[in-house]
Design an enzyme around this catalytic site. Structure first.
Site, short mmCIF file in Angstrom:
data_model
loop_
_atom_site.label_atom_id
_atom_site.label_comp_id
_atom_site.label_asym_id
_atom_site.label_seq_id
_atom_site.Cartn_x
_atom_site.Cartn_y
_atom_site.Cartn_z
CE1 TYR A 74 20.42 52.18 109.20
CE2 TYR A 74 20.84 51.27 106.92
CZ TYR A 74 20.97 52.30 107.71
OH TYR A 74 21.02 53.67 107.44
CE LYS B 201 27.49 52.22 109.73
NZ LYS B 201 26.45 51.74 108.81
NE ARG C 215 29.91 49.67 85.46
CZ ARG C 215 29.87 48.70 84.39
NH1 ARG C 215 29.69 47.58 84.49
NH2 ARG C 215 30.04 49.58 83.31
CG ASP D 250 24.16 43.34 107.89
OD1 ASP D 250 25.27 43.48 108.29
OD2 ASP D 250 23.35 44.41 107.45
N1 LCS Z 1 23.84 46.67 107.99
C1 LCS Z 1 23.77 47.10 109.19
C2 LCS Z 1 23.62 46.17 110.34
C3 LCS Z 1 24.09 48.80 109.27
O1 LCS Z 1 23.89 49.14 110.78
C4 LCS Z 1 23.85 49.53 108.15
C5 LCS Z 1 24.08 51.03 108.34
C6 LCS Z 1 23.93 48.91 106.90
C7 LCS Z 1 23.85 47.69 106.72
C8 LCS Z 1 24.12 49.74 105.71
O2 LCS Z 1 25.28 50.26 105.59
P1 LCS Z 1 25.61 51.46 104.94
O3 LCS Z 1 24.93 51.66 103.41
O4 LCS Z 1 25.28 52.88 105.60
O5 LCS Z 1 27.12 51.52 104.62
N2 LCS Z 1 23.37 51.48 109.81
C9 LCS Z 1 23.52 52.54 110.19
C10 LCS Z 1 23.22 53.00 111.40
O6 LCS Z 1 22.79 51.97 112.37
N3 LCS Z 1 23.09 54.03 111.76
O7 LCS Z 1 23.56 54.80 110.54
C11 LCS Z 1 23.74 53.88 109.39
#
Ligand code: LCS
Length: 395
Positions: free
Chosen positions: A112, A209, A59, A184
């Site tokens: 998001y 992503k 961790r 972000d």
């Molecule tokens: N920031 C952005 C711009 C995102 O699009 C997402 C997830 C996150 C943070 C969060 O990331 P995660 O915890 O899922 O790794 N976006 C998603 C979307 O547009 N469709 O499904 C997940």
């Protein structure tokens, strides 16, 4: 270790995650261990006090985790990275490291859905107030600043409206007022946009992503630009506990090796699809920063090296037409997430942004009829043919 910082980003993608060790390994192995033994009691104490560098407990740090943290920090031109269990864990780490009870933050309206939910439903319970504004207009940010404002959190381009915020101007405004700026950068990846170069203090990614790119990992990262922030964020990460594990770190490091070439194809494919959609008689409007019709086209070109792989659009027939299209596609996959090699199509109002109140969603420009595509690296003509047959089903 090679000085990867001096290399071109394409080279960094391939080499920055390798930890050179005595085995001569060409790929950083998976150190699948929760804990590390100490040579003796004094050594353990020295590691804990920070007098000696080394690994203690996963961790707190792990070689495979460190390899992906280094790769992303190098690509972002940052000081250091902190791997997180998801993009949401990275946003949580960022926000809770920079604001506390009595503080105020400003957040892009187009973010998001769960990021807005984190501010509205979690941070509010700990005494943090958030004002959501359309950050693509700097006057809105300036107007929302109060003496309590400690953080501006932006997404650019924003999910899913693709609204573009001026990172440099926002950083200047933030710093003039003693405020930190977090960006972000998930939609762009460091290949296309490096917010720290424009003055941002913190970069957040969902590595789920583009960075990983293969739709088989959920992970995140925070990149900071100085030792003091790094120590603070690292301590907070240790307390919050939302850290990435070695196996997922290995997979993301593997994905990053092809990031630069994947991004090239994501951009060229998305450009072709956006141009196709823009001229289609069934399409009302297309939101893509590579099109001249995008309201912040010039701003995006200034701060990013390409338009990315995400396209949002509205059909003349609204949500009913959108449903027909989304139910008709055969090659595009009806699924949320983005940034993988496969093209995905989804409906933000009922899916990724369904956790937002309808009024907030509409204010953010996320209409009921908006459809979002994450364009993959398949053959562009075949993707267009798939959309063509789906759009033809709309009467
Ligand atoms: N920031 C952005 C711009 C995102 O699009 C997402 C997830 C996150 C943070 C969060 O990331 P995660 O915890 O899922 O790794 N976006 C998603 C979307 O547009 N469709 O499904 C997940």
């Amino acid at each position: 270790m090679k000085d990867v910082r001096k290399h071109h980003p394409d080279t960094q993608c391939v080499h920055a995650s390798l930890i050179h060790d005595e085995t001569g390994c060409v790929v950083t192995p998976i150190y699948q261990t929760s804990t590390f033994s100490f040579r003796n009691v004094d050594h353990g104490a020295a590691l804990f006090s920070g007098k000696v560098k080394g690994y203690i407990y996963t961790r707190m740090g792990n070689p495979t985790v460190e390899s992906v943290e280094t790769a992303v920090a190098v690509l972002e031109k940052g000081y250091a990275g902190i791997g997180c269990a998801s993009g949401m864990a990275a946003s949580h780490l960022t926000i809770s490291s920079l604001v506390g009870a009595g503080d105020h933050m400003i957040c892009s309206r187009a973010v998001y859905g769960p990021t807005a939910g984190l501010a509205r439903n979690v941070m509010s319970r700990f005494g943090v107030k958030t004002t959501f504004v359309d950050t693509s207009d700097i006057a809105n940010i300036a107007g929302a600043i109060t003496p309590e404002t400690k953080l501006i959190f932006i997404e650019t381009p924003g999910n899913p409206t693709m609204a573009v915020t001026d990172i440099e101007a926002t950083a200047r405004l933030a710093h003039d007022n003693g405020i930190k700026l977090a960006v972000d950068n998930t939609f762009m990846s460091p290949i296309l946009q490096r917010p720290l170069e424009w003055g941002a203090d913190v970069v957040v990614h969902s590595m789920t992503k583009f960075l990983n790119g293969h739709a088989d990992v959920v992970a995140g990262i925070v990149v900071v630009n100085n030792e003091e922030d790094y120590q603070h964020f690292r301590r907070m990460s240790n307390y919050l506990g939302g850290t990435i594990d070695p196996f997922n770190s290995f997979l993301v490091a593997r994905g990053i090796k092809t990031l630069a070439i994947r991004i090239e194809r994501h951009c060229s494919n998305a450009m072709k699809l956006a141009q196709y959609l823009e001229q289609h008689p069934q399409v009302e409007r297309v939101m893509y920063p590579g099109l001249k019709s995008h309201p912040q086209y010039d701003r995006h070109r200034k701060q990013a090296r390409g338009p990315g792989g995400l396209i949002s659009f509205e059909l003349k027939g609204g949500i009913e037409a959108g449903k027909i299209l989304m139910n008709s596609v055969e090659l595009l996959v009806l699924a949320v997430s983005l940034g993988g090699v496969e093209s995905l199509i989804q409906h933000p109002a009922s899916m990724t942004h369904s956790s937002m109140e309808r009024a907030d969603r509409l204010q953010a420009g996320i209409t009921d009829g908006l459809v979002r595509i994450s364009v993959g690296i398949e053959d562009a003509d075949e993707l267009i043919a798939d959309l063509e047959q789906g759009l033809a089903k709309i009467k």
